[in-house]
Every structure is written in C-alpha cells, then in structure tokens.
Enzyme design. Sequence first.
Site, short mmCIF file in Angstrom:
data_model
loop_
_atom_site.label_atom_id
_atom_site.label_comp_id
_atom_site.label_asym_id
_atom_site.label_seq_id
_atom_site.Cartn_x
_atom_site.Cartn_y
_atom_site.Cartn_z
N GLU A 1 40.75 43.83 29.57
CA GLU A 1 40.05 44.13 28.32
C GLU A 1 38.72 44.73 28.72
O GLU A 1 37.90 44.06 29.34
CB GLU A 1 39.84 42.85 27.50
CG GLU A 1 41.11 42.29 26.89
CD GLU A 1 41.58 43.06 25.67
OE1 GLU A 1 40.94 44.06 25.30
OE2 GLU A 1 42.62 42.69 25.10
N GLU B 1 41.90 51.92 20.90
CA GLU B 1 41.29 51.55 22.18
C GLU B 1 41.21 52.78 23.08
O GLU B 1 41.74 52.83 24.18
CB GLU B 1 42.06 50.39 22.80
CG GLU B 1 42.00 49.16 21.86
CD GLU B 1 42.92 48.02 22.22
OE1 GLU B 1 43.17 47.17 21.35
OE2 GLU B 1 43.41 47.97 23.38
N HIS C 1 43.23 47.59 28.02
CA HIS C 1 42.93 47.40 26.61
C HIS C 1 41.42 47.40 26.43
O HIS C 1 40.67 47.44 27.40
CB HIS C 1 43.50 46.07 26.11
CG HIS C 1 44.98 46.07 25.93
ND1 HIS C 1 45.59 46.12 24.70
CD2 HIS C 1 45.99 46.05 26.84
CE1 HIS C 1 46.90 46.13 24.85
NE2 HIS C 1 47.17 46.09 26.14
N HIS D 1 47.16 50.33 22.33
CA HIS D 1 46.60 50.14 20.99
C HIS D 1 45.77 51.36 20.62
O HIS D 1 44.90 51.78 21.40
CB HIS D 1 45.77 48.85 20.93
CG HIS D 1 46.62 47.62 20.99
ND1 HIS D 1 46.25 46.49 21.67
CD2 HIS D 1 47.84 47.36 20.44
CE1 HIS D 1 47.20 45.58 21.54
NE2 HIS D 1 48.18 46.09 20.81
N1 LIG Z 1 43.42 44.62 23.01
S1 LIG Z 1 43.61 43.44 22.00
O1 LIG Z 1 42.39 43.28 21.25
O2 LIG Z 1 44.78 43.72 21.19
N2 LIG Z 1 43.92 42.08 22.80
C1 LIG Z 1 45.19 41.95 23.51
C2 LIG Z 1 45.05 40.72 24.41
C3 LIG Z 1 46.26 40.40 25.24
C4 LIG Z 1 46.70 41.29 26.22
C5 LIG Z 1 47.81 40.96 27.00
C6 LIG Z 1 48.49 39.77 26.80
C7 LIG Z 1 48.04 38.92 25.81
C8 LIG Z 1 46.94 39.23 25.02
C9 LIG Z 1 46.34 41.77 22.52
O3 LIG Z 1 47.39 42.41 22.72
O4 LIG Z 1 46.16 40.96 21.59
ZN LIG Z 2 44.69 46.20 22.89
#
Ligand SMILES: NS(=O)(=O)N[C@@H](Cc1ccccc1)C(=O)O
Ligand SMILES: [Zn+2]
Length: 313
Positions: A276, A72, A203, A69
């Site tokens: 995260e 990030e 992330h 992302h």
């Molecule tokens: N980094 S984030 O805010 O996008 N959170 C992630 C959380 C996430 C990561 C991996 C599997 C399911 C959910 C996302 O892809 O929504």
């Molecule tokens: Zn993310």
Amino acid sequence: DFPAGDEGYHTYDEMVAEVRAAAGDHADITSVSSIGSSFEGRDLPLVKISDNVGVDEDEPEVVFTCNMHAREHLTLEMCLRIVNRFTDGYGTDETVTGFVDGREIWVVPSLNPDGAEFDISGGEYQGWRKNRQPNSDGSVGTDINRNFSYKWGCCGGASDSPSAETYRGPSAGSAPEVASAQEWVSSRVIDGEQQITAHIDFHSFSELVLWPFGHTYDTVTEGMTQEEYDRFSSVGTEMADANGYTPDQASGLYITDGDINDWMWGEHKILSFCFEMYPSGGGLDGFYPPDEDIVEQTTRNDSAVDVLLTHAG
Ligand SMILES: NS(=O)(=O)N[C@@H](Cc1ccccc1)C(=O)O
Ligand SMILES: [Zn+2]
Ligand SMILES: [Ca+2]
Ligand SMILES: [Ca+2]
Ligand SMILES: [Ca+2]
C-alpha cells in the site's frame, strides 16, 4: 485525461506507448506481450525484462502487478518506474544489471484499465475502485481484489451485494481481468513447476507491506506453515525497513477473501505481497497525491523491490 496539474500521471494510451518505447529502445532485454484483455476490450500489457529476453531461461521469475483498483493511479507509475529503472539502468547500474541477468522480471502495469480510464473521465476524479463490468442489479463493477479463485467468498471478506465497493462478483474469476491474470500465472507452470517465485501487487494508500493470508487472522493454517509464515514476515519486514512502510499480515487490516495474494500463495506458493503506497493517511484525497509526488514515492520502493528480487532466487 487527468485533471489540469496532474498531467504527470499516465493515461492508458500513454502507458501503452511508454512500455512499447521501452521495448523499442532496449529490445535485447525487453519485450511486450499481453495477459489478455479487460471487460471493455483493452489489452492488458505484459512486459518481460531479462537478458536473452526471447528465451525462456532457467532463472527465477518475479512478477509486479499494478492499478488493480482504478483510482490508485500512483501504482501504475510504480510499475512504469520498475520498467524504466531495469531497462535504462542495464549495463550501467550494477545492481540492475545483476537482476536483469539473473532473473526474469514480469510487469503488468494495469490490471484495471477500464476502471482507471473511467476514474479520470470528464476531467475530474470519480473515486472509482472496481472494474467496469455491469451487474445483474444494474450497478457496475466487480472488485478485482475479491474475485480471485482461492477460497473465493469463504470468509466474509467481500460483499455479495453488486453495488458494494468490495463486490466479489457472481463467481470466482468472473472478472475477465482476473481470469486473464490467473490464466497467465498458471501458464508459467512448466513440467509441473511454477517458474514464478515472488510477486508484489501495488495498491494505495496507507504505506503498508502486507502478506497472506487475508482470509483468516491465523498465521499458521491450511496452506501456511510456521516456517512459511516466518519467511513472509521476515522478507516483508526487510522490505518495510527499506521503504519505511509498516509490515503486517493482510488480515491485520481487515479480513479479505478472493484477493490476489491469497491466490498467488494458496494456489502457486508464490511469495506474494501487497504494497500500500503513499500517503500514510488522509481521506479520499489520499488516492490522488499530486503528480509532483510521483518520482519520490515510486523511487522510494527501489530498494524494497531489490530485496524481493534477492529473495526470489
Ligand atoms: N488498496 S485498498 O485500499 O483496496 N486495500 C486493499 C488491502 C488488501 C490488499 C491485499 C490483501 C488484502 C487487503 C484491499 O484490497 O482492500
Ligand atoms: Zn487497492
Ligand atoms: Ca534471461
Ligand atoms: Ca524462465
Ligand atoms: Ca541470465
């Protein structure tokens, strides 16, 4: 470039230079190749760290992926920390040396360089998440973490609206960054056996350790036995104890489909987690911790990374 005061973060070009320098300084244990290229044509570097690095040895393979992302940016610094720690520490730090000798460590510092560069364009943060692939409706971007092929679009865990932040793309693997990642991981199947045993996708933010599945609230389901779930929970909890994050099944956050972790486990039985990172909360500024936080918040994960490398064997 990053806004004034945040120069400690690496731009795409600075990241490429850093991984090449690491390979140059530690050529006996480090090599740089590529998993492919982004939509806009940026190379997606792949770093390998292991003894006899030019030889595909029969050692458990572990993968770390970052910056899926765009905004990030702390996660790209996490992957660079892994590269620097396991190259600089070789031969002096015995923990590091043991893993470099006994594993093949793969690092993909950025899965979304187009998005990351767009996010810092114009000298201020754009709050961008997705890749930079144009959509049929004139909007821009596929959410890379909703475009993977395992049960893509199955469960309401992504949007089919192109302008949405969680747009899953027009088809599974339609994002070139996703296609590159899937093709490379699939190429690690040798004589029918997947050589990669474990993976962390970094992330930000919320300070969580997450494991599959994201597409269902069920713990035991197609593709996940009780024993397998218990191993995810055990290893995930051990890593969370090491970095002070909170452990949970990914769907405990919200339902997602097409995410990388579901694909890594569902397709390849790779013990795959999402971290995260810092901070634990806050508004959109949570994506942009000051560069003074980089060292503390990346080294914070050193022991958790070691937990994964231990269990990967
Ligand atoms: N980094 S984030 O805010 O996008 N959170 C992630 C959380 C996430 C990561 C991996 C599997 C399911 C959910 C996302 O892809 O929504
Ligand atoms: Zn993310
Ligand atoms: Ca080796
Ligand atoms: Ca190997
Ligand atoms: Ca070895």
